[in-house]
Scaffold this motif. Structure first.
Motif, PDB file in Angstrom:
ATOM      1  N   THR A 426       0.839  -1.204   0.000  1.00  0.00           N
ATOM      2  CA  THR A 426       0.000   0.000   0.000  1.00  0.00           C
ATOM      3  C   THR A 426       0.873   1.251   0.000  1.00  0.00           C
ATOM      4  OG1 THR A 426      -0.088   0.010   2.425  1.00  0.00           O
ATOM      5  CG2 THR A 426      -1.862  -1.146   1.263  1.00  0.00           C
ATOM      6  N   LYS A 427       0.254   2.389  -0.254  1.00  0.00           N
ATOM      7  CA  LYS A 427       0.929   3.671  -0.116  1.00  0.00           C
ATOM      8  C   LYS A 427      -0.087   4.706   0.361  1.00  0.00           C
ATOM      9  CE  LYS A 427       0.429   5.517  -4.818  1.00  0.00           C
ATOM     10  NZ  LYS A 427       1.149   6.082  -5.984  1.00  0.00           N
ATOM     11  N   THR A 428       0.400   5.694   1.059  1.00  0.00           N
ATOM     12  CA  THR A 428      -0.463   6.739   1.600  1.00  0.00           C
ATOM     13  C   THR A 428      -0.428   7.951   0.678  1.00  0.00           C
ATOM     14  OG1 THR A 428      -0.033   5.972   3.854  1.00  0.00           O
ATOM     15  CG2 THR A 428      -0.912   8.193   3.599  1.00  0.00           C
ATOM     16  N   VAL A 429      -1.598   8.413   0.232  1.00  0.00           N
ATOM     17  CA  VAL A 429      -1.695   9.549  -0.701  1.00  0.00           C
ATOM     18  C   VAL A 429      -2.714  10.544  -0.158  1.00  0.00           C
ATOM     19  CG1 VAL A 429      -1.069   8.154  -2.700  1.00  0.00           C
ATOM     20  CG2 VAL A 429      -3.466   8.362  -2.053  1.00  0.00           C
ATOM     21  N   PRO A 430      -2.573  11.824  -0.508  1.00  0.00           N
ATOM     22  CA  PRO A 430      -3.576  12.815  -0.072  1.00  0.00           C
ATOM     23  C   PRO A 430      -4.889  12.638  -0.831  1.00  0.00           C
ATOM     24  CG  PRO A 430      -1.943  13.841  -1.496  1.00  0.00           C
ATOM     25  CD  PRO A 430      -1.466  12.442  -1.239  1.00  0.00           C
TER      26      PRO A 430
END
Length: 553
Positions: A426-430
């Motif tokens: 996963t990755k965290t994005v705005p």
């Protein structure tokens, strides 16, 4: 060569927790064959004495670099089953055959995937080689730039890929020439991209399969290893027969009663010596008018052996000791930095087992100077194979002094690297509107670079030494044994440490009681022996682990 008594039965041999109690450590090590982590992750599992190495490949060919599962499965298969392999260290607390079978199964799954990827490379790459080479050059440049420490490297790498893509589209629309070569040039640009899409589907399917097996093993081993190539279908299938015999030889060597003492490293496979207690007194006749009855070290050892069988029994129904493994060991001294070991051979050894008459001879005669030594061992496999407690007893008689020595050895759990499950990518994005908030975005199991890496490696898997040369490989620590190579210290775990320390007192008392009984039966004055035994019995209650193999001299 393995004896018929240790012949291999096809299929994954799942250890039974009721008898062996060693599933956790076995399946944790086996799960490494299915992992997709970077190969350097295994360096975190190196211990003070046993260290794996990752051999670098060619700098310009980093695209051929293996991941952890590929490197581990190949290295273990070659070391455990390869032709002309050296002696192995026993893996107490694990079933090495199960680990090797899962390595074979993982290699088989990857081989099937690589067969499909090779077909894709031929149809969409080899036929359109100029376009393939161009795209590979772009990906290699992007891969190299992305490794830079500069934070802007990722943006630059993506810009390069988009820029080349834009040029490719422009080239397709305004071709500088016409005819057959114009259409071939267009196909050479488009075909590798279509091949990448096809290859991505193949890689995703295999990645899901490997991860399911990884998580299943850590959950208890629901999916077994399938290795049909180890079952000969006819007398002429020599490769399958060699594999079958290799697995049989591996199981036979695991049962060997020969171990190796490597100085500060302790007894390989059993761990370092953390405590030692010695009872040494003169042999004096209980009746001054009579001589003591002649006896030998083996008589004392045999009595101790019989009494150790009673350890699991007690006056109270409180659980207590599980049934231990009691075995006579032949201990061979080797250099601390020895790169290999050699097991005893000759007519006194059968299927890696030193025969009883030879063990008895070593016990009675080889007590001073060079040569192998005899130890009686009582061993517990606890915590599903994560903790190995071994107490070794040796009896020596020099001149008129009888010495009974008890030493404690402990091998801790496998490194936490092997017990970690697969994490979702996963990755965290705005968020789009509320840009001050973030959200977690699920990523595909196989990204663009990984698809290219697997597709490029696939055609070379028919001859793995090429991949070892180009991309590097994993070098296992020697002398190699699956269990001790990646074992952590048990003293960091409070309950494991307690178990190791608590085992010392009852074993020491049983050993002393059995020895004194033999001395009494043979007319020896046991007054001093009993006094010394009482002193040791009191001292052992304050036992604490220490590095008994390191002499401060």
């Amino acid at each position: 060569m393995a004896d018929d008594a240790f012949d291999f039965r096809p299929g994954a041999q799942v250890p039974l927790s009721g008898s062996a109690g060693q599933t956790a450590a076995t399946f944790a090590l086996a799960s490494a064959a299915y992992r997709d982590s970077p190969v350097e992750a295994i360096l975190d599992a190196n211990s003070e004495w046993h260290q794996s190495k990752v051999s670098p490949g060619q700098k310009w060919a980093s695209i051929f670099k293996p991941n952890l599962g590929e490197a581990f499965a190949r290295a273990v298969q070659l070391r455990m089953l390869g032709g002309g392999r050296g002696a192995l260290i026993q893996s107490f607390g694990t079933e090495p055959q199960v680990v090797v079978e899962h390595c074979l199964a993982a290699n088989r799954i990857r081989k099937e995937r690589d067969s499909w990827l090779t077909a894709v490379m031929v149809l969409t790459g080899l036929i359109f080689l100029p376009g393939l080479l161009l795209w590979l050059l772009v990906f290699q440049i992007r891969r190299s730039v992305a490794k830079a420490e500069d934070k802007r490297a990722g943006v630059l790498a993506t810009t390069i890929l988009i820029g080349v893509g834009g040029l490719a589209v422009l080239f397709l629309l305004k071709m500088p020439f016409s005819g057959f070569w114009a259409w071939y040039a267009r196909a050479a640009i488009v075909a590798p991209v279509l091949g990448w899409v096809w290859a991505k589907q193949i890689c995703e399917r295999t990645a899901r399969d490997l991860r399911e097996r990884w998580s299943s093993l850590l959950a208890g081993g629901g999916i077994g290893a399938k290795i049909p190539e180890a079952v000969p279908g006819s007398p002429g299938e020599t490769a399958a027969e060699r594999l079958r015999q290799g697995l049989a030889r591996l199981s036979a060597e695991q049962q060997s009663n020969s171990v190796f003492y490597a100085g500060p490293k302790g007894i390989l496979g059993m761990g370092t010596r953390w405590g030692t207690w010695q009872l040494a007194e003169d042999l004096v006749s209980a009746d001054s008018s009579k001589e003591i009855h002649p006896f030998r070290s083996w008589d004392v050892i045999r009595s101790i052996h019989d009494q150790l069988r009673m350890l699991e029994r007690g006056p109270l129904n409180t659980g207590g000791f599980p049934a231990p493994s009691i075995k006579h060991w032949v201990v061979t001294p080797i250099n601390e930095n020895a790169g290999s070991v050699s097991r005893p051979g000759g007519t006194d050894v059968d299927a890696y087992q030193v025969k009883t008459h030879k063990i008895q001879e070593i016990c009675n005669k080889q007590q001073f100077g060079s040569g192998d030594r005899h130890y009686l061992g009582v061993q517990w496999t606890l915590w599903d194979g994560q903790l190995i407690i071994t107490m070794l007893i040796t009896v020596t008689v020099l001149h008129e002094t009888l010495r009974i020595e008890v030493t404690g050895h402990a091998l801790g759990p496998v490194h936490s690297l092997f017990t970690s499950g697969p994490a979702a990518k996963t990755k965290t994005v705005p968020k789009t509107v509320r840009f001050w908030e973030t959200k977690t975005q699920k990523l595909p199991l196989v990204d663009a670079d990984e698809v290219v890496r697997l597709a490029v490696r696939a055609p070379f898997t028919w001859y793995p030494p090429i991949l070892d040369h180009l991309g590097g490989k994993l070098t296992l620590p020697e002398p190699f044994g699956l269990r001790h190579a990646w074992a952590a210290k048990p003293w960091r775990h409070r309950f494991m440490a307690d178990d190791a320390l608590r085992a010392a007192t009852p074993v020491l008392r049983v050993v002393h009681a059995a020895a004194i009984r033999v001395l009494n039966d043979n007319g020896v004055d046991t007054t001093k022996f009993a006094g010394r035994s009482s002193a040791l019995s009191g001292a052992v209650q304050e036992v604490s682990p220490r590095k008994a193999d390191l002499y401060d001299a």
